[in-house]
Write a protein that holds these residues in place. Structure first.
Motif, PDB file in Angstrom:
ATOM      1  N   SER A 146     -20.774  47.319  30.365  1.00 40.87           N
ATOM      2  CA  SER A 146     -19.805  47.850  29.407  1.00 40.87           C
ATOM      3  C   SER A 146     -19.844  49.372  29.399  1.00 40.87           C
ATOM      4  CB  SER A 146     -20.133  47.330  28.000  1.00 40.87           C
ATOM      5  OG  SER A 146     -19.432  48.064  27.015  1.00 40.87           O
ATOM      6  N   PRO A 147     -18.692  50.025  29.290  1.00 42.76           N
ATOM      7  CA  PRO A 147     -18.680  51.489  29.194  1.00 42.76           C
ATOM      8  C   PRO A 147     -19.223  51.997  27.864  1.00 42.76           C
ATOM      9  CG  PRO A 147     -16.467  50.620  28.908  1.00 42.76           C
ATOM     10  CD  PRO A 147     -17.321  49.462  29.322  1.00 42.76           C
ATOM     11  N   PHE A 148     -19.562  51.076  26.952  1.00 42.75           N
ATOM     12  CA  PHE A 148     -20.062  51.478  25.644  1.00 42.75           C
ATOM     13  C   PHE A 148     -21.546  51.136  25.457  1.00 42.75           C
ATOM     14  CE2 PHE A 148     -15.549  50.292  25.246  1.00 42.75           C
ATOM     15  CZ  PHE A 148     -15.027  51.542  24.963  1.00 42.75           C
ATOM     16  N   ASN A 149     -22.199  50.670  26.521  1.00 41.30           N
ATOM     17  CA  ASN A 149     -23.624  50.355  26.452  1.00 41.30           C
ATOM     18  C   ASN A 149     -24.342  51.017  27.620  1.00 41.30           C
ATOM     19  OD1 ASN A 149     -24.506  48.780  24.221  1.00 41.30           O
ATOM     20  ND2 ASN A 149     -23.358  47.030  25.004  1.00 41.30           N
ATOM     21  N   PRO A 150     -25.414  51.763  27.360  1.00 43.90           N
ATOM     22  CA  PRO A 150     -26.180  52.348  28.467  1.00 43.90           C
ATOM     23  C   PRO A 150     -26.960  51.281  29.214  1.00 43.90           C
ATOM     24  CG  PRO A 150     -27.308  52.730  26.381  1.00 43.90           C
ATOM     25  CD  PRO A 150     -25.983  52.104  26.041  1.00 43.90           C
ATOM     26  N   VAL A 151     -27.461  51.637  30.389  1.00 46.94           N
ATOM     27  CA  VAL A 151     -28.276  50.702  31.173  1.00 46.94           C
ATOM     28  C   VAL A 151     -29.711  50.811  30.657  1.00 46.94           C
ATOM     29  CG1 VAL A 151     -28.944  49.968  33.478  1.00 46.94           C
ATOM     30  CG2 VAL A 151     -26.727  51.049  33.119  1.00 46.94           C
ATOM     31  N   GLU A 152     -29.903  50.289  29.462  1.00 47.80           N
ATOM     32  CA  GLU A 152     -31.199  50.307  28.798  1.00 47.80           C
ATOM     33  C   GLU A 152     -31.362  49.013  28.015  1.00 47.80           C
ATOM     34  OE1 GLU A 152     -31.149  53.661  26.237  1.00 47.80           O
ATOM     35  OE2 GLU A 152     -31.030  55.144  27.856  1.00 47.80           O
ATOM     36  N   GLY A 153     -32.616  48.590  27.827  1.00 44.95           N
ATOM     37  CA  GLY A 153     -32.899  47.431  27.009  1.00 44.95           C
ATOM     38  C   GLY A 153     -33.251  46.204  27.828  1.00 44.95           C
ATOM     39  N   ARG A 154     -33.343  45.097  27.129  1.00 47.51           N
ATOM     40  CA  ARG A 154     -33.692  43.819  27.744  1.00 47.51           C
ATOM     41  C   ARG A 154     -32.705  42.749  27.310  1.00 47.51           C
ATOM     42  NH1 ARG A 154     -38.422  43.127  30.131  1.00 47.51           N
ATOM     43  NH2 ARG A 154     -38.473  40.900  29.675  1.00 47.51           N
ATOM     44  N   TYR A 155     -32.477  41.803  28.215  1.00 45.54           N
ATOM     45  CA  TYR A 155     -31.651  40.644  27.895  1.00 45.54           C
ATOM     46  C   TYR A 155     -32.548  39.443  27.592  1.00 45.54           C
ATOM     47  CZ  TYR A 155     -27.490  42.818  30.086  1.00 45.54           C
ATOM     48  OH  TYR A 155     -26.441  43.622  30.430  1.00 45.54           O
ATOM     49  N   THR A 156     -32.128  38.657  26.614  1.00 44.26           N
ATOM     50  CA  THR A 156     -32.619  37.293  26.461  1.00 44.26           C
ATOM     51  C   THR A 156     -31.469  36.368  26.830  1.00 44.26           C
ATOM     52  OG1 THR A 156     -34.153  37.859  24.680  1.00 44.26           O
ATOM     53  CG2 THR A 156     -33.515  35.557  24.889  1.00 44.26           C
ATOM     54  N   LEU A 157     -31.717  35.497  27.791  1.00 52.49           N
ATOM     55  CA  LEU A 157     -30.677  34.568  28.234  1.00 52.49           C
ATOM     56  C   LEU A 157     -31.090  33.138  27.919  1.00 52.49           C
ATOM     57  CD1 LEU A 157     -31.057  36.885  30.737  1.00 52.49           C
ATOM     58  CD2 LEU A 157     -28.907  35.798  31.406  1.00 52.49           C
TER      59      LEU A 157
END
Length: 243
Positions: A146-157
């Protein structure tokens, strides 16, 4: 082999911070065996065609592209059966925000799941995951979506292999918050010529419609003042691999 199936899906996106925004839309996903892709009548093929060049590094076949991704991750898929949830190409266009591949060993157990994420800029990235028995797994975010979210953090899937029901979710975690959650639910129906034709008549340009909806929601967020996070420059070799 696994018989192909259709899932009429309900997809929901919820953005919680820095502003609240949510929307829901309907979609259609196919559940297929990568070694036995559906063979549709000639007159239906323009509306639903599976092409390996639309996935991974653009190998001629889907299975070849997936095997290359697994090999790069140190996984040997020889003899494995792979089922996948994805959307086909329609009238020369394809858009799969999230494609999922369940890799079964010779006992039938799911050994790993590959989550292939596509963005609206034409890029794609595969995450090789090793979920628990309930289909839950965490991984670092490494791809610009998304252009509104940086490439940072973690996903839980939550990515259990679908049966009668489909229930998949992706939650982004960052700085102690959950700024974004996406979920997809649906009910399984067998693939028949009549059902596929009915789906085409209801939504003849399904991938184009999904991409348009996502872009429209992006414009809405921008108009509400949400700042755009610039994309990082992608090295040429990585760009070529993503095409």
């Amino acid at each position: 082999m696994t018989a192909p199936a259709l899932y009429r899906t309900r997809i929901r996106h919820v953005r919680r911070t820095p502003l609240r925004h949510a929307f829901t839309y309907r979609g259609l996903s196919w559940f297929v065996d990568l070694d036995d892709l559906p063979r549709l009548p000639v007159w239906l093929r323009p509306f639903a065609r599976f092409d390996g060049r639309d996935h991974f590094a653009g190998e001629p076949s889907l299975r070849a592209g997936l095997d290359e991704v697994l090999a790069d991750a140190g996984v040997d898929p020889t003899g494995w059966r792979v089922t996948a949830l994805l959307a086909p190409r329609a009238f020369g266009y394809v858009f799969n925000p999230l494609s999922l591949y369940w890799c079964h060993d010779d006992t039938g157990a799911v050994r790993c799941v590959v989550a292939e994420v596509h963005n609206t800029y034409g890029g794609r990235h595969p995450y090789v995951l090793f979920p628990d028995a309930d289909g839950r797994v965490e991984t670092e975010k490494v791809f610009y979506v998304s252009p509104f979210n940086p490439v940072e953090g973690r996903y839980t899937l939550q990515v259990p292999e679908p049966g009668t029901q489909l229930a998949v979710s992706v939650t982004l975690h960052r700085d102690g918050h959950r700024p974004f959650v996406a979920s997809m639910h649906g009910k399984r129906t067998p693939v028949t010529t009549v059902r596929v034709a009915g789906a085409v008549l209801r939504v003849p340009l399904a991938p184009q419609l999904v991409a348009a909806r996502i872009r429209i929601q992006g414009v809405v967020l921008w108009l509400r003042g949400l700042p755009v996070v610039p994309r990082r420059t992608v090295p040429s070799q990585q760009l070529e691999a993503s095409r």
